[in-house]
Design an enzyme around this catalytic site. Structure first.
Site, PDB file in Angstrom:
ATOM      1  N   GLY A   7       0.772  -1.234   0.000  1.00 50.82           N
ATOM      2  CA  GLY A   7       0.000   0.000   0.000  1.00 50.82           C
ATOM      3  C   GLY A   7       0.804   1.286   0.000  1.00 50.82           C
ATOM      4  O   GLY A   7       0.215   2.372   0.113  1.00 50.82           O
TER       5      GLY A   7
ATOM      6  N   ARG B 197       2.351  -1.256  -6.265  1.00 51.18           N
ATOM      7  CA  ARG B 197       2.456   0.016  -6.980  1.00 51.18           C
ATOM      8  C   ARG B 197       3.821   0.686  -6.818  1.00 51.18           C
ATOM      9  O   ARG B 197       4.369   1.252  -7.766  1.00 51.18           O
ATOM     10  CB  ARG B 197       1.363   0.923  -6.398  1.00 51.18           C
ATOM     11  CG  ARG B 197       1.327   2.332  -6.833  1.00 51.18           C
ATOM     12  CD  ARG B 197       0.391   3.139  -5.898  1.00 51.18           C
ATOM     13  NE  ARG B 197      -0.740   2.378  -5.440  1.00 51.18           N
ATOM     14  CZ  ARG B 197      -1.948   2.396  -5.998  1.00 51.18           C
ATOM     15  NH1 ARG B 197      -2.169   3.184  -7.017  1.00 51.18           N
ATOM     16  NH2 ARG B 197      -2.921   1.656  -5.519  1.00 51.18           N
TER      17      ARG B 197
ATOM     18  N   ARG C  35      -7.914   4.167 -14.203  1.00 54.01           N
ATOM     19  CA  ARG C  35      -7.869   4.740 -12.846  1.00 54.01           C
ATOM     20  C   ARG C  35      -8.534   6.118 -12.731  1.00 54.01           C
ATOM     21  O   ARG C  35      -9.223   6.368 -11.738  1.00 54.01           O
ATOM     22  CB  ARG C  35      -6.442   4.764 -12.315  1.00 54.01           C
ATOM     23  CG  ARG C  35      -5.881   3.344 -12.110  1.00 54.01           C
ATOM     24  CD  ARG C  35      -4.543   3.349 -11.385  1.00 54.01           C
ATOM     25  NE  ARG C  35      -4.668   3.765 -10.011  1.00 54.01           N
ATOM     26  CZ  ARG C  35      -4.321   4.952  -9.556  1.00 54.01           C
ATOM     27  NH1 ARG C  35      -3.801   5.853 -10.355  1.00 54.01           N
ATOM     28  NH2 ARG C  35      -4.492   5.258  -8.302  1.00 54.01           N
TER      29      ARG C  35
ATOM     30  N   TYR D 176     -11.318   5.934 -10.016  1.00 57.20           N
ATOM     31  CA  TYR D 176     -11.018   6.536  -8.707  1.00 57.20           C
ATOM     32  C   TYR D 176     -10.820   8.051  -8.763  1.00 57.20           C
ATOM     33  O   TYR D 176     -10.365   8.643  -7.786  1.00 57.20           O
ATOM     34  CB  TYR D 176      -9.703   5.971  -8.140  1.00 57.20           C
ATOM     35  CG  TYR D 176      -9.538   4.482  -8.194  1.00 57.20           C
ATOM     36  CD1 TYR D 176     -10.385   3.644  -7.475  1.00 57.20           C
ATOM     37  CD2 TYR D 176      -8.503   3.920  -8.924  1.00 57.20           C
ATOM     38  CE1 TYR D 176     -10.199   2.268  -7.521  1.00 57.20           C
ATOM     39  CE2 TYR D 176      -8.315   2.544  -8.967  1.00 57.20           C
ATOM     40  CZ  TYR D 176      -9.163   1.729  -8.269  1.00 57.20           C
ATOM     41  OH  TYR D 176      -8.985   0.368  -8.306  1.00 57.20           O
TER      42      TYR D 176
ATOM     43  N   CYS E 104     -16.359   6.428 -25.999  1.00 57.88           N
ATOM     44  CA  CYS E 104     -17.658   7.089 -25.998  1.00 57.88           C
ATOM     45  C   CYS E 104     -18.154   7.299 -24.576  1.00 57.88           C
ATOM     46  O   CYS E 104     -19.161   6.725 -24.159  1.00 57.88           O
ATOM     47  CB  CYS E 104     -18.662   6.259 -26.780  1.00 57.88           C
ATOM     48  SG  CYS E 104     -18.158   6.075 -28.457  1.00 57.88           S
TER      49      CYS E 104
HETATM   50  N1  PLP Z   1      -1.638  -6.936  -0.830  1.00 63.65           N
HETATM   51  C1  PLP Z   1      -2.958  -7.011  -0.991  1.00 63.65           C
HETATM   52  C2  PLP Z   1      -3.706  -8.056  -0.257  1.00 63.65           C
HETATM   53  C3  PLP Z   1      -3.637  -6.130  -1.828  1.00 63.65           C
HETATM   54  O1  PLP Z   1      -4.961  -6.233  -1.982  1.00 63.65           O
HETATM   55  C4  PLP Z   1      -2.894  -5.141  -2.516  1.00 63.65           C
HETATM   56  C5  PLP Z   1      -3.570  -4.174  -3.407  1.00 63.65           C
HETATM   57  O2  PLP Z   1      -4.730  -4.057  -3.548  1.00 63.65           O
HETATM   58  C6  PLP Z   1      -1.514  -5.101  -2.347  1.00 63.65           C
HETATM   59  C7  PLP Z   1      -0.912  -6.006  -1.497  1.00 63.65           C
HETATM   60  C8  PLP Z   1      -0.653  -4.104  -3.042  1.00 63.65           C
HETATM   61  O3  PLP Z   1      -0.972  -2.797  -2.806  1.00 63.65           O
HETATM   62  P1  PLP Z   1      -0.097  -1.646  -3.430  1.00 63.65           P
HETATM   63  O4  PLP Z   1       0.020  -1.912  -4.894  1.00 63.65           O
HETATM   64  O5  PLP Z   1      -0.840  -0.408  -3.139  1.00 63.65           O
HETATM   65  O6  PLP Z   1       1.245  -1.701  -2.763  1.00 63.65           O
END
Ligand code: PLP
Length: 484
Positions: free
Chosen positions: A271, A318, A370, A374, A401
């Site tokens: 995250g 990410r 995205r 979002y 469209c």
């Molecule tokens: N782990 C789990 C269980 C996830 O659901 C996610 C993303 O949704 C991630 C890791 C990776 O998150 P990020 O790409 O934001 O680091």
């Protein structure tokens, strides 16, 4: 103010509007000295566009490797500092193909997959199954069986039904499967804040308070080896407090869980946020600081609860591939519209402009969902040249469209941008190709890796014929009517 003096004024006020910020673009991205063309790993944007066409996903291989390596090194060394070890799993949902899986594992990371399809890609890449973790809130029995038979290292149990399903699959395969239990710590983090008490009204995991009873049920199966709790509190997070609070909450029940058997590990998910725009760049914490803060809070919580420090596991996605990718588009049409004027009391960039320039490119929400999903913000740059023109308030839009088919909602582009120009959008390395679709029958674009002046196709683009071939008119009819 006359429009000429407004333009001059806007140019003066925004001296950086054509600069390539390496905290948003890959770190080797820069403008060439000749006509100011954007280059990546020394390769001109126009050369890549001419070779592979547009839209084109471009991934900077050394940047992915460097980010993966750094992520592993900082978590390993911070874990060692507090007297434990750490494993870093790349959350492959962010971006997965055979090349990326190979780079990541060559840099010493493990891999998380969330479906049978992702598992197949990791296996096809030659990833050691013991270094694969399987996730998902609704894995099919077939997916579970395939994973167990392949010998995946761990499976995250995400519902009560899955306990029996994984246990059966492991028993049939004659193995003892390592499993984690996904729980909700009640902490939910957004970019800057976290809610200490969030509702548990969501599809992932089980409430933390139910963990003792569920872990007991898992331990009743000889074919399962419970190794620890797993929790992922959210994505695109800048502040570490949410991770710290979540770790503390999970560890608060480790003493109770340890009464029924050892608990080897704690998995704190991923995250970590990245900068999608230059405005965000200063807010992104250094990953070494994030790792230090989280491991400190783990050590503190273990001391408080008088429990041994478990092994740690993390799952960034990410933050490894996001900033290493860009998308290159060609401009097809432009349109200037008058701005209606804003009632908002907030200061906004619109205030300095009377018009908005719509720049339509040859992709859109099918290659980057995205913004539509979002409201995500991105940063675009004129890629094939630097311009002398003043900045225009621009909105980069796609060719679908949908009026919500926005690539970059607001940003500054040179007012003379025109059909045939190339636009590069930064930080599209994660959750863009993975979330891509064939909306409006647009084929998915190819992906190319760049390294030291050399490019290599790593994902083939789709062709229109492949999409059209999915429609069939000669299938056998099946009669489902019956007498009763
Ligand atoms: N782990 C789990 C269980 C996830 O659901 C996610 C993303 O949704 C991630 C890791 C990776 O998150 P990020 O790409 O934001 O680091």
């Amino acid at each position: 103010m006359s429009s000429a003096s407004q333009s001059a004024n806007n140019k003066e006020k925004n001296p950086d509007y054509q600069s390539v910020n390496q905290q948003v673009f890959p770190s080797t991205a820069r403008r060439g000295s000749n006509c100011g063309e954007l280059k990546l790993q020394g390769i001109k944007a126009s050369t890549l566009a001419a070779t592979y066409g547009t839209p084109l996903y471009i991934v900077d291989e050394p940047e992915v490797r460097e980010r993966a390596r750094k992520m592993r090194e900082v978590f390993e060394s911070e874990a060692e500092r507090i007297g434990t070890t750490a494993s870093v799993y790349y959350a492959s949902k962010a971006l997965l193909n055979i090349a990326v899986a190979q780079w990541i594992t060559e840099e010493g990371l493990s891999i998380d997959v969330a479906t049978g399809g992702e598992l197949q890609v990791a296996l096809a890449a030659g990833v050691d199954p013991a270094r694969i973790g399987l996730h998902g809130n609704n894995k099919s029995v077939a997916e579970i069986e395939r994973a167990v038979e392949a010998g995946v290292g761990t499976i995250v149990i995400d519902s009560e039904q899955e306990i029996d399903r994984v246990a059966e699959a492991a028993k049939a395969a004659g193995v003892r499967q390592k499993v984690r239990l996904r729980v909700n710590s009640g902490v939910h983090a957004s970019t800057h804040d976290y809610l200490a008490t969030s509702h548990e009204d969501q599809k992932f995991g089980l409430p933390l308070k139910r963990a003792p009873e569920i872990v007991k049920a898992m331990r009743n199966h000889k074919s399962l080896e419970f190794i620890g709790l797993h929790c992922h509190i959210g994505s695109q997070i800048f502040a570490t407090e949410g991770f710290e609070e979540s770790a503390r909450r999970l560890l608060s029940i480790y003493g109770e869980l340890a009464e029924g058997g050892a608990i080897a590990e704690l998995n704190l998910g991923g995250g970590y946020g990245i900068a999608y725009t230059s405005d965000e760049a200063s807010q992104v914490p250094d990953i070494a600081e994030v790792a230090r803060d989280i491991t400190d809070s783990v050590a503190k919580a273990c001391a408080e609860f008088k429990i041994p420090i478990p092994k740690l596991a993390f799952e960034p996605g990410r933050s490894i591939t996001g900033p290493a990718g860009i998308t290159l588009y060609e401009v097809g049409t432009t349109k200037k519209v008058e701005l209606a004027g804003s009632d908002s009391a907030e200061e906004s960039i619109e205030e300095s402009f009377d018009t908005r320039l719509y720049v339509s490119v040859d992709g859109g929400m099918s290659d980057n969902a995205r913004p539509a999903l979002y409201g995500a913000q991105y940063e675009a740059r004129l890629a094939n040249r630097r311009s002398e023109a003043a900045p225009a308030l621009a909105r980069v839009v796609g060719k679908h469209c949908e009026s919500g088919d926005i690539v970059v909602d607001r940003g500054l582009l040179p007012a003379d941008i025109c059909p045939g120009d190339l636009v590069a959008v930064a930080a599209t390395g994660a959750y863009c190709w993975s979330l891509s679709s064939n909306y409006n029958y647009l084929p998915r674009p190819p992906m190319v890796a760049v390294k030291d002046g050399v490019s290599r196709l790593i994902v083939r683009g789709q062709r229109e014929e492949e999409l059209i071939a999915q429609s069939i008119t000669d299938a056998e009819t099946i009669n489902h009517t019956s007498a009763d």
